[in-house]
Design a protein around this motif. Structure first.
Motif, mmCIF file in Angstrom:
data_model
loop_
_atom_site.group_PDB
_atom_site.id
_atom_site.type_symbol
_atom_site.label_atom_id
_atom_site.label_comp_id
_atom_site.label_asym_id
_atom_site.label_seq_id
_atom_site.Cartn_x
_atom_site.Cartn_y
_atom_site.Cartn_z
ATOM 1 N N GLU A 773 21.306 -2.350 25.254
ATOM 2 C CA GLU A 773 20.605 -3.581 24.893
ATOM 3 C C GLU A 773 19.162 -3.484 25.355
ATOM 4 O O GLU A 773 18.848 -2.735 26.283
ATOM 5 C CB GLU A 773 21.274 -4.800 25.528
ATOM 6 C CG GLU A 773 22.669 -5.107 25.018
ATOM 7 C CD GLU A 773 23.228 -6.414 25.586
ATOM 8 O OE1 GLU A 773 22.445 -7.158 26.202
ATOM 9 O OE2 GLU A 773 24.442 -6.668 25.404
ATOM 10 N N ASN A 774 18.287 -4.253 24.701
ATOM 11 C CA ASN A 774 16.907 -4.378 25.162
ATOM 12 C C ASN A 774 16.827 -5.415 26.261
ATOM 13 O O ASN A 774 17.365 -6.520 26.137
ATOM 14 C CB ASN A 774 15.976 -4.793 24.030
ATOM 15 C CG ASN A 774 15.601 -3.653 23.111
ATOM 16 O OD1 ASN A 774 15.976 -3.636 21.947
ATOM 17 N ND2 ASN A 774 14.861 -2.681 23.631
ATOM 18 N N ALA A 775 16.174 -5.064 27.350
ATOM 19 C CA ALA A 775 15.810 -6.057 28.349
ATOM 20 C C ALA A 775 14.468 -6.664 27.952
ATOM 21 O O ALA A 775 13.826 -6.247 26.974
ATOM 22 C CB ALA A 775 15.732 -5.423 29.722
ATOM 23 N N ASP A 776 14.024 -7.652 28.707
ATOM 24 C CA ASP A 776 12.764 -8.323 28.397
ATOM 25 C C ASP A 776 11.589 -7.427 28.736
ATOM 26 O O ASP A 776 10.776 -7.066 27.880
ATOM 27 C CB ASP A 776 12.688 -9.644 29.175
ATOM 28 C CG ASP A 776 11.415 -10.424 28.871
ATOM 29 O OD1 ASP A 776 10.752 -10.089 27.884
ATOM 30 O OD2 ASP A 776 11.097 -11.359 29.631
ATOM 31 N N SER A 777 11.471 -7.045 29.990
ATOM 32 C CA SER A 777 10.347 -6.229 30.430
ATOM 33 C C SER A 777 10.688 -5.622 31.785
ATOM 34 O O SER A 777 11.632 -6.032 32.459
ATOM 35 C CB SER A 777 9.062 -7.049 30.535
ATOM 36 O OG SER A 777 9.210 -8.088 31.501
ATOM 37 N N GLY A 778 9.881 -4.663 32.167
ATOM 38 C CA GLY A 778 10.044 -4.045 33.472
ATOM 39 C C GLY A 778 8.723 -3.470 33.924
ATOM 40 O O GLY A 778 7.769 -3.338 33.145
ATOM 41 N N LYS A 809 13.544 -7.289 34.012
ATOM 42 C CA LYS A 809 14.108 -8.585 33.655
ATOM 43 C C LYS A 809 15.115 -8.388 32.529
ATOM 44 O O LYS A 809 14.773 -7.902 31.457
ATOM 45 C CB LYS A 809 13.009 -9.556 33.219
ATOM 46 C CG LYS A 809 12.027 -9.900 34.337
ATOM 47 C CD LYS A 809 12.720 -10.560 35.524
ATOM 48 C CE LYS A 809 11.740 -10.913 36.637
ATOM 49 N NZ LYS A 809 12.435 -11.476 37.820
ATOM 50 N N VAL A 810 16.366 -8.766 32.812
ATOM 51 C CA VAL A 810 17.456 -8.606 31.871
ATOM 52 C C VAL A 810 17.923 -9.978 31.426
ATOM 53 O O VAL A 810 18.117 -10.873 32.264
ATOM 54 C CB VAL A 810 18.625 -7.830 32.523
ATOM 55 C CG1 VAL A 810 19.812 -7.746 31.572
ATOM 56 C CG2 VAL A 810 18.169 -6.435 32.932
ATOM 57 N N PHE A 811 18.087 -10.159 30.126
ATOM 58 C CA PHE A 811 18.541 -11.436 29.602
ATOM 59 C C PHE A 811 19.905 -11.783 30.210
ATOM 60 O O PHE A 811 20.831 -10.981 30.209
ATOM 61 C CB PHE A 811 18.639 -11.372 28.077
ATOM 62 C CG PHE A 811 17.318 -11.113 27.403
ATOM 63 C CD1 PHE A 811 16.280 -12.033 27.482
ATOM 64 C CD2 PHE A 811 17.108 -9.927 26.710
ATOM 65 C CE1 PHE A 811 15.063 -11.778 26.865
ATOM 66 C CE2 PHE A 811 15.895 -9.670 26.093
ATOM 67 C CZ PHE A 811 14.866 -10.598 26.171
ATOM 68 N N GLY A 812 20.010 -12.991 30.725
ATOM 69 C CA GLY A 812 21.235 -13.437 31.372
ATOM 70 C C GLY A 812 21.293 -13.121 32.847
ATOM 71 O O GLY A 812 22.172 -13.607 33.554
ATOM 72 N N ARG A 813 20.339 -12.291 33.323
ATOM 73 C CA ARG A 813 20.303 -11.927 34.755
ATOM 74 C C ARG A 813 18.901 -12.173 35.306
ATOM 75 O O ARG A 813 18.437 -11.469 36.214
ATOM 76 C CB ARG A 813 20.675 -10.442 34.924
ATOM 77 C CG ARG A 813 22.058 -10.019 34.448
ATOM 78 C CD ARG A 813 23.135 -10.322 35.458
ATOM 79 N NE ARG A 813 22.877 -9.705 36.739
ATOM 80 C CZ ARG A 813 23.247 -8.456 37.084
ATOM 81 N NH1 ARG A 813 23.918 -7.714 36.210
ATOM 82 N NH2 ARG A 813 22.981 -7.976 38.278
ATOM 83 N N GLU A 814 18.205 -13.184 34.770
ATOM 84 C CA GLU A 814 16.807 -13.404 35.135
ATOM 85 C C GLU A 814 16.606 -13.674 36.617
ATOM 86 O O GLU A 814 15.560 -13.337 37.189
ATOM 87 C CB GLU A 814 16.215 -14.567 34.324
ATOM 88 C CG GLU A 814 15.994 -14.278 32.850
ATOM 89 C CD GLU A 814 17.253 -14.494 32.005
ATOM 90 O OE1 GLU A 814 17.183 -14.326 30.781
ATOM 91 O OE2 GLU A 814 18.302 -14.835 32.597
ATOM 92 N N SER A 815 17.581 -14.276 37.257
ATOM 93 C CA SER A 815 17.426 -14.630 38.678
ATOM 94 C C SER A 815 17.737 -13.468 39.619
ATOM 95 O O SER A 815 17.482 -13.575 40.830
ATOM 96 C CB SER A 815 18.333 -15.818 39.028
ATOM 97 O OG SER A 815 19.696 -15.482 38.809
#
Length: 925
Positions: A773-778, A809-815
């Motif tokens: 999957e694509n994450a948001d950014s890193g 930053k992974v979608f669903g694991r932002e925190s």
């Protein structure tokens, strides 16, 4: 910044046409020369070492002109006004040499310079010291940020394969595969995001799952130099977020004299008691009445047979509040044979100083034969009862006893034909490269015996680092294991790359400053496919492993006595049993058809690229700037299978799926090198790169094995990265360096593997599913520290440390505070050596910190590769000027490869393979 968007093929043609016109217009304007001007051309060499000096700085006393020698020691000054000049050559570890020359009004004058080592009279220079000297010369003269490993005077790299040689460079580590380094990781970036070239040309990937190239396939005996370019210039491929690894093969023109080297080695692996051995030979010479032809012939052969033991504790789950234990336990015994064959043929034709024609070829074959005995124990079936905070009792468990014979052969072959031509101040080069990579599996057979669902009540104890399980003596009784199936499989993975490129360089003055312009175009087509054939058989008559009698006791000291593998299968006996009793087996037509096409794909990827760049030398400062434009057009073909379809037809088992993606990327970069003193370089770079998704990740394949699935994702977007680099390099006398480097990468669309447990996918119930999957950014922020020093008393040291702070930053694991995938926070290399007279000793340690390998549904399911440190020792004695004898011990400290889930005490996998010792000789004619 990077601009990426989808465009049509028609738009790409327009774009490239405009780029072509811009290049042509630029040439019409810029190809100018000073009237009535002359040239100085020449070669810088080291007579004592009988080789040319690569990376020497050559200057003139008029006009602030500066040039850097290439790998053949060549330099040139074009367009000089007529008159008297003093030309000076300097390189690290050498005395500066100068000479006077008269430049005519037109034409050229030749001036060769010979450099003398500053310390050759004090220490006979061999092995590590020579390699370090040559690598530092290349680094010092480069226009970008790079590190290199160079062969010594007899063409030997300090390690036996390319991956293990370059892992000792700052910021580099390798992924270990059954005790051997295979894939190179640059600054923690996944090996799939490196660009690997041979002699500057693209290399295919023989594996089906990604773009990474297993560098242990290439024997070090065939290599002259390996460059690791960390800040990419516009004339290099943009698909290099980690960096560009360029493997340079040998040339007959590398040395002023003919050369020939033979080498042989043999050894001992402690765990298996077996003896690896290998031989290699290299010959090179110029030919013809004027030495205008150059030919290199090289060959290498190495075979290694050894054992490894692997223990896996999978799927750690919470059996009581705050208490975790693995639910699936697996034990493996591997019997491995690895054979490497390498052949290199390079032919060059240089009829004059301005013309080079070349044919370069390299053939590499890597055969891996693995025999694997396995105990697979699904321990947590039924109810669980906590007995303590570290012990859980399971009402039932199911076990499998399996054997796999898996034979694979990988090939990595490159053929390049091209030429380079000098027209006064213009240099033009063009080449065609054909690269073929393949992984052929002619034989993979899996025999599987599996117990009933709750056959083995058990306890699992995690009170120690190595978890333990107790299922009673019944788990080692062959009568409790009914036959389940035998699977026969063949695989063919092949990739062909056809690549054309042309580069044009124009040396010219910009006012009072010298420099050059460079332009280029490239087209490359990748065609990759995977074809699998499965024939699955189930039982037609019930029988158990005990009924066959085809088993024996497992190793008495399995995993150093920590575990009991139990009875193991007799593979040869089972194969004979299968042929002699066909009525006992039933062909599974549906399953065979599904498994034969579920992972098949065919991908065609077209790349169109063009670039323009300018470099200007301001005396103490050089600035290089430019932009690269790449258009990618990819088409994916696969088969979509509905595993839940009750009307499944083995003759037409799936629906063909065709998809694709196309996008354009603008990749600008700026590189600045400031030389306030002769022995100081200060560098800064701003670069933009991309990372195309792995082939298997973007096709709609779906594979299932032991209720564990992996699937592709056609919606993946490519990585996009912006990088900033800064480095300070202080070169020591007589040879050495102290350097500090800072780097930062901002990465959009990073791709990671999400691992979820107990899911249903395409109608199939799974224990676990892995899908990209694509994450948001890193982002990555790192510091590299390096010190290398050769002392006159024969001692020397090389120490480098890399510290990285990263996040993603992974979608669903932002925190969650997640580090970048595959990113170790700390890397370290320490090499100590002593070289005096004819003796040299080298002790090397390589350390890599833990890193995140897989993302789960929450932090408790995340998977890490544990920290790893390996120590190697090498001793060399030069019995004569031609004969060298060496001995080496790899992995002295008996380090294993470990994985864990969430925290290091939750051991997911540990593979042990012990140490290997080698002795050998090298004879140079």
């Amino acid at each position: 910044m990077i601009i990426g968007k989808k465009i049509s093929r028609g738009h790409s043609v327009v774009l490239l046409t405009v780029l072509n016109l811009a290049v042509v217009a630029s040439l019409c304007v810029l190809v100018t020369r000073v009237s009535y001007a002359g040239d100085i051309v020449g070669v810088v060499n080291d007579a004592a070492l009988e080789r040319f000096v690569d990376g020497a700085t050559v200057t003139t006393d008029q006009g602030n002109r500066r040039a850097v020698t290439d790998r053949w020691g060549r330099y040139s000054f074009r367009g000089l006004p007529a008159g008297e000049y003093t030309v000076e050559a300097d390189a690290g570890g050498y005395e500066t040499q100068s000479a006077d020359v008269t430049v005519p009004q037109t034409g050229k004058v030749s001036l060769d310079l010979t450099l003398t080592s500053r310390y050759l009279d004090e220490v006979i220079v061999t092995g590590t010291r020579i390699s370090q000297l040559l690598a530092l010369q290349r680094k010092r003269a480069a226009e970008s940020i790079l590190d290199a490993v160079s062969a010594d005077t007899v063409g030997k790299l300090p390690d036996f394969n390319v991956a293990e040689a370059i892992q000792r460079l700052p910021g580099l580590s390798v992924e270990i595969d059954q005790g051997e380094g295979r894939y190179t990781v640059i600054r923690g970036i996944d090996a799939d995001l490196n660009n690997v070239t041979i002699d500057g040309n693209l290399v295919g990937s023989p594996e089906g799952s990604g773009r990474r190239v297993a560098l242990d396939v290439v024997p070090s005996d065939l290599i002259s130099i390996v460059e690791v370019i960390k800040a990419i210039t516009p004339d290099l491929d943009g698909n290099a977020i980690g960096g560009n690894i360029n493997i340079v093969t040998r040339s007959a023109f590398d040395s002023p004299e003919p050369f020939a080297v033979i080498s042989a080695r043999a050894g001992y692996n402690e765990k298996s008691g077996r003896n690896p051995y290998g031989v290699s030979a290299t010959w090179g010479s110029t030919l013809g009445p004027n030495d205008e032809w150059g030919l290199v012939l090289a060959g290498s052969y190495y075979i290694k047979r050894y054992d490894t033991h692997l223990a896996e504790g999978l799927d750690w789950v919470e059996f009581a509040p705050g208490d975790f234990a693995p639910e699936n336990l697996r034990l493996f015994e591997y019997d491995i044979e690895r054979e490497r064959i390498g052949i290199n043929v390079n032919l060059e034709y240089r009829p004059n100083d301005a013309t080079v024609w070349y044919f370069r070829s390299i053939f590499n074959e890597f055969t891996d034969k693995e025999a694997r005995n396995q105990l697979d124990f699904d321990a947590a079936r039924g109810d669980q009862t906590p007995l303590s905070s570290t012990v859980v009792q399971n009402d039932g468990g199911r076990a499998s006893r399996e054997f796999r014979q898996n034979n694979q052969t990988q090939q990595l072959n490159n053929i390049s034909i091209g030429g380079e031509f000098d027209f006064d101040n213009v240099t033009w080069g063009a080449s065609y490269t054909f690269s073929h990579a393949e992984e052929i599996t002619p034989l993979r057979v899996d025999w599987d015996y599996r117990s009933g669902g709750g056959a083995f009540p058990n306890t699992v104890d995690v009170s120690n680092f190595y978890w333990q399980f107790d299922a009673g003596p019944a788990i080692n009784d062959p009568a409790n294991f009914p036959f389940r199936r035998v699977r026969r499989r063949t695989d063919a993975i092949e990739e062909d790359i056809n690549s054309f490129k042309t580069d044009l360089r124009i040396d010219r003055d910009f006012g009072a400053r010298s420099g050059y312009l460079k332009f280029g175009l490239k087209y490359a087509q990748r065609d990759k496919f995977r074809d699998r054939e499965n024939r699955d058989y189930e039982d037609a008559v019930d029988f158990t492993l005990a009924d066959t009698g085809l088993f024996s006791s497992g190793p008495s000291n399995f995993f150093d006595g920590r575990y009991d593998l139990g009875p193991v299968l007799d593979f040869a006996g089972h194969e004979a049993f299968f042929l002699a009793n066909p009525a006992m087996f039933e062909f599974n037509a549906d399953g065979s058809a599904e498994n034969s096409i579920a992972s098949d794909y065919d991908i065609v990827e077209d790349l169109y690229a063009g670039y323009g760049m300018i470099s200007v030398d301001f005396g103490t400062t050089t600035i290089l700037a430019g932009v690269r434009v790449e258009y990618t057009d990819a088409t994916y073909n696969a088969t979509l299978i509905d595993f839940d379809d009750p009307d499944f037809d083995e003759l037409n088992p799936g629906e063909p799926v065709r998809d694709g993606n196309d996008y354009i990327d603008y990749l600008p970069s700026i590189h600045v090198t400031f030389r306030p003193r002769d022995n100081v370089n200060v560098r800064a770079a701003w670069t933009n790169t991309i990372g195309r998704p792995d082939f298997e990740d973007v096709v709609p394949v779906f594979e299932v094995e032991e209720m564990r699935g992996s699937a592709g994702n056609v919606k993946l977007e490519p990585f996009q990265s912006m990088g900033f680099d800064f480095s300070f390099e202080y070169y020591l006398e007589p040879t050495g360096i102290v350097s500090i480097g800072l780097f930062y990468k901002d990465i959009d669309n990073p791709i990671y593997t999400r691992r979820t447990t107990n899911v249903t996918f395409r109608g199939v119930d799974l224990l676990a599913l892995s899908q990209p999957e694509n994450a948001d950014s890193g982002s990555l922020l790192g510091l590299e520290l390096s010190w290398e020093q050769q002392f006159a008393n024969g001692f020397g040291a090389s120490v480098n440390l890399t510290f990285v702070d990263s996040e993603v930053k992974v979608f669903g694991r932002e925190s969650d505070d997640l580090s970048f995938f595959g990113q170790a926070d700390t890397l370290a290399n320490v090499t100590l050596y002593y070289s005096i007279g004819r003796f040299e000793a080298r002790l090397a340690a390589n350390y890599r910190d833990k890193y995140l390998a897989g993302i789960g549904g929450d932090v408790t399911e995340d998977v890490y590769w544990d920290e790893h440190m390996q120590v190697d020792l090498k001793l060399t004695f030069d019995a004569s000027d031609s004969l060298s004898i060496f001995g080496e011990v790899q992995n002295i400290n008996d380090e294993s490869r470990r994985e864990y889930q969430d925290i290091s005490s939750r051991l997911l996998a540990d593979e042990i393979y012990s140490w290997t010792a080698l002795v050998g000789m090298t004879y140079a004619f």
